[in-house]
Each structure stands twice: as structure tokens, then as C-alpha cells.
Write an enzyme that holds these catalytic residues in place. Structure first.
Site, mmCIF file in Angstrom:
data_model
loop_
_atom_site.group_PDB
_atom_site.id
_atom_site.type_symbol
_atom_site.label_atom_id
_atom_site.label_comp_id
_atom_site.label_asym_id
_atom_site.label_seq_id
_atom_site.Cartn_x
_atom_site.Cartn_y
_atom_site.Cartn_z
ATOM 1 N N HIS A 18 -20.631 -7.327 -16.707
ATOM 2 C CA HIS A 18 -19.267 -7.055 -17.190
ATOM 3 C C HIS A 18 -18.874 -8.052 -18.279
ATOM 4 O O HIS A 18 -18.304 -7.676 -19.311
ATOM 5 C CB HIS A 18 -18.281 -7.146 -16.023
ATOM 6 C CG HIS A 18 -16.848 -7.016 -16.426
ATOM 7 N ND1 HIS A 18 -16.335 -5.876 -17.001
ATOM 8 C CD2 HIS A 18 -15.802 -7.882 -16.329
ATOM 9 C CE1 HIS A 18 -15.044 -6.036 -17.248
ATOM 10 N NE2 HIS A 18 -14.691 -7.252 -16.862
ATOM 11 N N GLU B 149 0.825 -1.211 0.000
ATOM 12 C CA GLU B 149 0.000 0.000 0.000
ATOM 13 C C GLU B 149 0.859 1.261 0.000
ATOM 14 O O GLU B 149 0.595 2.215 -0.735
ATOM 15 C CB GLU B 149 -0.929 -0.005 1.215
ATOM 16 C CG GLU B 149 -1.696 1.274 1.458
ATOM 17 C CD GLU B 149 -2.653 1.650 0.339
ATOM 18 O OE1 GLU B 149 -3.214 2.761 0.385
ATOM 19 O OE2 GLU B 149 -2.849 0.843 -0.592
#
Length: 373
Positions: A282, A102
Site C-alpha cells: 500500500h 455501529e
């Protein structure tokens, strides 16, 4: 965050940003501005792909605050806090690995923000000195502001605990930043007029390129919605889903935007049929993208100046189909999933490049005449 920690965080990003900037300044390319813009485009592509890796490894909350990690400049300084959290929950959301993933993502983003600032200042100075529209500050300024907005969404991603609409918005803003840098990089190369094409022919290709851009953006948003809702394996076979072409689906809960991760708007657990609906939409809209973008690429390849992006779009579409189906049948392995996200970023890049080139060809052609000379 304490001022000293904020200073260390900013200094780290500045040191990282100096490396590509010095590489540009020391390169033999006489056009250093063009080189810097291309480096920004390349690094933004890398950032989008690494952002996908961050999301797919569930590292978005690896540091549970923003912009630092437990109020400190990096996970090394915050190791004690991270180790304590990992001891309580060994699989996360906070672990040493996830914290570093992160924070590397954040350092990467801050670096690109600093480089975008350099592009803006450089373009402003060159535009004032030369008056050349190649250096006009409109696109660099928009890119800089867009990166600031993307950073805000990055903050909300953490503070709102991976709320799907925020994470998807963060992805779309990152992809848009890539498109802006691609547009800016394409602007540095002048596209000569093509006497073999009439203005009407180029106008048709431009309309197709714009339509392709629209369907690609919609598909990226749908893909982001699948990923942020963890709906990748809601269907485990292709082309059917749960043994049916049209399975049981819950569109109301699946596409309600403002809700917590894994929850309905009322706070109940999200039903599996909602995840099925997200995945199914999708998957099937991918067929629309394949047809529209494929036809656009085929038309673009007839124009010499558009052949490279057209051919690139065609290859990426084939790769996306392969990695998308492989993700389903191989139960979403990390490498394949990251490659699928990289393909989406590459499709955005090539679509932006195609739109700029066909726009430039249309402007360079004798548009006032019915046919080219």
C-alpha cells in the site's frame, strides 16, 4: 428480528431521511432534483468517512447482529444486553459507545438508501415527462442496486465477524456509491464545449483520467486491506520499514483473500511478515498514485473547465501524503487516520467528477473534426 423491532428500525430511518428531503423541497433552488442528488453525494461522503471512524474505533461488531442490535431497534432498547456484554469484556467488541457508533452508521446507510429511492422515482417521473437524458434512470437505478449490494456486504461484515475481504469489499462498494452519486450530480450541470482544446487533446486527458480512476480504486482497495487486517503499524518508519527498504515479507499469507481476521487460510495466526507485506505494498503503490494522478491533475489544470477538479486532486494528493506519513510516525492517531480515509473518499469524488467533465467536453467538442473551430 421481531416485526415490531423491524418496524421501529425502519421508522427511525424514515424519520431521519425526511429531514434532508424536506430541506431540499423547501430550498430556494428551482432545480430540486439537482439539489437532492447533491445532498445524496454529500451524505454519502459523510457516510464513508463515518464508516472509517466505525472501523478505526473497532465498532464494527458493536451490535453483534444485523440489522438491529440484539434483535431490537436501537442500543437504547438493547442497553441491558450491551451492558452485560461490556461487563464481561470491558474493552469490547460490544460496548455502549461502540454499539451506538455501529447503529448510527447503519441508520445513516438506511437513510441514504431511502434518499436513493427518492432519486430513482424522481428521475423516472421526470424522464417520462421530459425525455431529457439528464433524467435517464440508468445511473439512478444502478446506484440504488449498488446500495442494496453494499447493505448486503454490511450484513456479512457482522455475520462473518469482520472477515477482511468482506470489510474491504464493503469499503469499495461505499466508495463506488460515492462515485456514482458524484457522476449523477455532475450530470446535472451541462459542460459547454471548449474551443481552445482539440478533440485529440481532450482524448489524451480522458485516457489519463481513466487511468487515474483505475490506480485510485486499486489504492483504495489496498488501503482497505491494510485497515481491515490492522497492518497500519506494521512499519513504524518511512521510507524504510524495519530498517530496510525491502523488509522480510510474506505475500502468500498477506494477500490470501478468503480467510478469517488475523488468521491464515489454514487457521493459524497470521505472521507479522504478512502484515508487513500488506503495509509495504500500500505504501509503495501510493507513489504510483501520486505520479499518475499528479500528472493527470497537471494536464487537467490546463483546461479551464477541468481546472477545479484538477487542482482539487493535486491538493488532496499532498494531504494524503502528509496524513499517511503522520499516521506512521504518530502511531495511527484516530483523527489523522480518519482524515486519511476522508482524503481517499475525496480523491474518489474528484476523480469521478474529472472523468465526467472530460467525457462531456469530448462529446461537446467538434470531435468529428481534427481541430476545434
Amino acid at each position: 428480528m421481531a416485526p415490531w423491532s423491524l418496524f421501529l428500525l425502519s421508522l427511525t430511518a424514515l424519520v431521519i431521511a425526511v429531514v434532508p428531503l424536506l430541506w431540499v423541497l423547501r430550498s430556494p433552488d428551482p432545480n430540486k432534483y439537482r439539489k437532492l442528488v447533491r445532498v445524496c453525494m454529500f451524505l454519502t461522503f459523510d457516510l464513508v468517512v463515518f464508516g472509517a471512524f466505525t472501523r478505526l474505533t473497532d465498532s464494527g461488531l458493536g451490535c453483534p447482529d444485523w440489522p438491529g442490535c440484539y434483535g431490537l431497534a436501537n442500543p437504547f432498547l438493547a442497553h441491558e444486553h450491551i451492558a452485560r456484554a461490556e461487563e464481561l469484556l470491558p474493552t469490547g467488541p460490544v460496548t455502549v459507545f461502540k454499539a451506538w457508533v455501529e447503529m448510527i452508521h447503519r441508520f445513516f446507510a438506511m437513510t441514504i438508501g431511502l434518499l436513493a429511492t427518492a432519486v430513482l422515482v424522481w428521475s423516472w417521473r421526470r424522464w417520462r415527462a421530459t425525455g431529457d437524458k439528464v433524467y435517464s434512470i440508468g445511473v439512478p437505478l444502478l446506484t440504488f442496486l449498488w446500495i442494496c449490494l453494499t447493505g448486503a456486504f454490511g450484513r456479512w461484515t457482522v455475520t462473518l465477524k469482520l472477515q477482511p475481504v468482506i470489510v474491504t469489499g464493503h469499503l469499495l462498494l461505499g466508495m463506488s456509491t460515492l462515485a456514482l452519486f458524484t457522476w449523477l450530480a455532475s450530470r446535472q450541470d451541462r459542460v459547454p464545449a471548449d474551443p481552445t482544446q482539440t478533440a485529440a487533446q481532450l482524448a489524451r486527458v480522458r485516457m489519463l483520467a481513466l487511468l487515474t480512476a483505475v490506480v485510485v480504486v486499486v489504492q483504495v482497495a489496498l488501503g482497505g486491506w491494510v485497515s481491515t487486517n490492522y497492518a497500519t503499524l506494521a512499519c513504524t518508519e518511512y521510507p524504510t520499514c524495519a530498517g530496510r527498504m525491502v523488509p522480510a515479507m510474506d505475500f502468500e499469507h498477506g494477500f490470501h483473500l478468503w480467510r478469517e481476521l488475523g488468521k491464515t487460510a489454514a487457521g493459524h495466526y497470521l505472521p507479522f511478515q504478512a502484515l508487513t507485506a500488506i503495509h509495504w505494498v500500500h505504501r509503495n503503490f501510493a507513489l504510483v498514485v501520486f505520479l499518475v494522478a499528479g500528472y493527470t491533475a497537471a494536464r487537467a489544470m490546463r483546461v479551464p473547465a477541468l481546472r477545479a477538479p484538477g487542482r482539487g486532486i493535486m491538493w488532496v494528493l499532498l494531504a494524503q501524503a502528509a496524513t499517511g506519513i503522520a499516521t506512521i510516525y504518530l502511531s495511527s492517531p484516530l483523527v489523522i487516520a480518519v482524515l486519511h480515509n476522508a482524503g481517499a473518499a475525496l480523491l474518489v469524488l474528484l476523480t469521478a467528477m474529472l472523468n465526467y467533465r472530460v467525457k462531456s467536453l469530448l462529446q461537446a467538442s467538434p470531435a468529428a473534426h481534427p481541430k476545434a473551430a
